[in-house]
Scaffold this motif. Structure first.
Motif, PDB file in Angstrom:
ATOM      1  N   HIS A 108       0.855  -1.183   0.000  1.00 40.59           N
ATOM      2  CA  HIS A 108       0.000   0.000   0.000  1.00 40.59           C
ATOM      3  C   HIS A 108       0.893   1.236   0.000  1.00 40.59           C
TER       4      HIS A 108
ATOM      5  N   TYR B  10      -6.152  11.491   3.422  1.00 44.23           N
ATOM      6  CA  TYR B  10      -7.040  10.580   2.714  1.00 44.23           C
ATOM      7  C   TYR B  10      -6.364   9.225   2.708  1.00 44.23           C
ATOM      8  N   TRP B  11      -6.986   8.249   3.353  1.00 44.56           N
ATOM      9  CA  TRP B  11      -6.449   6.886   3.404  1.00 44.56           C
ATOM     10  C   TRP B  11      -5.028   6.924   3.947  1.00 44.56           C
TER      11      TRP B  11
ATOM     12  N   PHE C 242      -2.542   8.739   2.600  1.00 47.86           N
ATOM     13  CA  PHE C 242      -1.891   9.925   2.054  1.00 47.86           C
ATOM     14  C   PHE C 242      -2.062  11.113   2.991  1.00 47.86           C
TER      15      PHE C 242
ATOM     16  N   ILE D 102      -2.830  14.974  -3.026  1.00 44.28           N
ATOM     17  CA  ILE D 102      -3.546  13.764  -2.634  1.00 44.28           C
ATOM     18  C   ILE D 102      -4.331  13.202  -3.816  1.00 44.28           C
ATOM     19  N   GLU D 103      -4.982  14.066  -4.579  1.00 43.59           N
ATOM     20  CA  GLU D 103      -5.720  13.606  -5.757  1.00 43.59           C
ATOM     21  C   GLU D 103      -4.782  12.946  -6.767  1.00 43.59           C
TER      22      GLU D 103
ATOM     23  N   LYS E 280      -3.879   9.506  -5.519  1.00 48.32           N
ATOM     24  CA  LYS E 280      -4.997   8.581  -5.734  1.00 48.32           C
ATOM     25  C   LYS E 280      -4.996   8.051  -7.168  1.00 48.32           C
ATOM     26  N   THR E 281      -4.786   8.947  -8.120  1.00 49.90           N
ATOM     27  CA  THR E 281      -4.741   8.541  -9.528  1.00 49.90           C
ATOM     28  C   THR E 281      -3.570   7.599  -9.785  1.00 49.90           C
TER      29      THR E 281
ATOM     30  N   TRP F  22      -2.126   5.590  -7.710  1.00 46.62           N
ATOM     31  CA  TRP F  22      -2.349   4.263  -7.133  1.00 46.62           C
ATOM     32  C   TRP F  22      -3.384   3.486  -7.944  1.00 46.62           C
ATOM     33  N   LYS F  23      -4.424   4.168  -8.415  1.00 52.36           N
ATOM     34  CA  LYS F  23      -5.409   3.501  -9.269  1.00 52.36           C
ATOM     35  C   LYS F  23      -4.750   2.938 -10.524  1.00 52.36           C
TER      36      LYS F  23
ATOM     37  N   LEU G  16      -7.442   1.105  -3.781  1.00 47.92           N
ATOM     38  CA  LEU G  16      -7.849   2.417  -3.281  1.00 47.92           C
ATOM     39  C   LEU G  16      -9.277   2.322  -2.751  1.00 47.92           C
TER      40      LEU G  16
ATOM     41  N   THR H  22     -13.080   2.956  -1.990  1.00 49.65           N
ATOM     42  CA  THR H  22     -14.113   3.597  -2.825  1.00 49.65           C
ATOM     43  C   THR H  22     -15.098   4.350  -1.963  1.00 49.65           C
TER      44      THR H  22
END
Length: 289
Positions: free
Chosen positions: A57, A252-253, A255, A263-264, A267-268, A270-271, A287, A289
Motif C-alpha cells: 500500500h 485521505y487513506w 496519504f 492527494i488527488e 490517488k490517480t 495508485w489507481k 484504493l 471507494t
C-alpha cells in the motif's frame, strides 16, 4: 486547575485482518504537534493459522514509526528494504513523494502461536520536504537513548528531550518518550518540552489534580508546561508532541499532504499502479471507494 484540555479514548478500528485501537486523528484534535496518526496494536495472541498480512500500500507526505512491545513484523518496501522489527526497535519510513510497503508476519513465525503488541505512528512532514525522496531507517534497541531518573526509566524513541537526542532522523522539532515505573512517582517536567504535548497511557495510570486516568487514552495538555503528575506503580506511558506546522494537513487513506491536489494525484497514481513496486510482491491494497 488541571492542565488536561482533552481526553481521547481508543476506538476500535479494523485494518484488514487485525483490530487496532485508534487514537489519532480525533474529531476534536486532528494532530498533536506533527503527530497525525496513532494506532495501538494489540495485545493480540494469534494462533498458528493467524498472521499479519497487510499487502503493498502507498504513502506520501509523512514518516511512519513502528515501535513494538511484543512480537515481530517483516517490513518490505519499494526501496528494496526488507527489515524485521522486534520489540524495542524502531522502524522509521519516510514516504516523501511516494513509497509502497507491506507488513507481514515473518515466515519463521507463520505456523506457530505468537503475540503482537505495539504502536503505529504517522508524523507529518514540513511542507518543503513533503516531496523529498523516500527513505528508511532502522534503529536497534541499544541505539535508543535510555536513562533513569528517581527510579523512573526513560527512553527517547524519537526527537529531542531532556538533553538527549534519538538517532531516528526526524524532520521537525518533536519528541516521543517512554516512561516506566514500578513504584508510584511524581513526575515534574515543567518547561523541558515544547510545542503541543500529550500523554498516552499504555498500562497503569496517572493522577493529575486529584483525578485518576486509566489506560488506553491520550491526555492532551493545555500548554507545553505539564507541571507535575503522579505516575502510579507498574505504569508505562508515552509523552509525545512538538511544534505544530502552520499549514493544515489533509488525510485521505494513507496519504498526508498540505495540498489536496497532491492527494488527488496520489490517488490517480495508485489507481493506475504507477507507484514504485516492492520487489517480489504482486498483491496490493485497492484504493478505498
Amino acid at each position: 486547575m488541571s492542565n488536561i484540555s482533552l481526553i481521547i479514548e481508543e476506538r476500535p478500528h479494523d485494518i484488514g485482518n487485525f483490530m487496532v485501537g485508534r487514537l489519532l486523528p480525533f474529531r476534536g484534535k486532528r494532530t498533536v504537534g506533527p503527530f497525525i496518526f496513532l494506532d495501538h496494536m494489540g495485545p493480540a495472541c494469534m494462533s498458528e493459522y493467524q498472521n499479519i498480512d497487510i499487502p503493498p500500500h502507498p504513502h506520501i507526505g509523512l514518516s511512519t514509526l513502528t515501535y513494538l512491545f511484543e512480537g515481530s513484523i517483516m517490513h518490505r518496501d519499494s526501496l528494496g528494504v526488507e527489515m524485521e522489527i522486534k520489540p524495542g526497535q524502531v522502524n522509521w519510513m519516510t514516504a516523501g513523494k511516494g513509497i509502497v510497503h507491506s507488513e507481514r508476519t515473518p515466515d519463521y513465525l507463520r505456523t506457530s502461536d505468537k503475540m503482537l503488541h505495539g504502536l503505529q505512528i504517522w508524523v507529518a512532514m514540513p511542507k518543503d520536504l513533503e516531496t523529498m525522496e523516500p527513505s528508511f531507517y532502522h534503529a536497534s534497541e541499544n541505539e535508543i537513548p535510555a536513562w533513569e531518573n528517581d527510579g523512573v526509566s526513560y527512553k527517547l524513541i524519537a526527537g529531542t528531550a531532556f538533553g538527549h537526542e534519538s538517532p531516528v532522523p526526524v524532520y521537525s522539532k518533536l519528541f516521543l518518550l517512554e516512561l516506566k515505573s514500578t513504584a508510584e512517582k511524581t513526575i515534574k517536567i515543567g518547561h523541558e518540552l515544547f510545542g503541543e504535548v500529550a500523554i498516552y497511557i499504555l498500562e497503569g495510570s496517572i493522577e493529575n489534580e486529584g483525578i485518576s486516568y486509566e489506560p488506553k487514552r491520550i491526555l492532551v495538555a493545555k500548554q507545553d508546561e505539564l507541571c507535575e503528575f503522579t505516575l502510579k506503580e507498574n505504569s508505562t506511558i508515552y509523552i509525545f508532541g512538538g511544534e505544530p506546522f502552520p499549514e493544515e494537513r489533509f488525510i485521505y487513506w494513507n496519504f498526508v499532504s498540505s495540498s489536496k491536489e497532491a492527494i488527488e494525484e496520489a490517488k490517480t497514481q495508485w489507481k493506475e499502479q504507477t507507484f514504485p513496486k516492492i520487489p517480489g510482491e504482486t498483491e496490493f491494497v485497492p484504493l478505498p471507494t
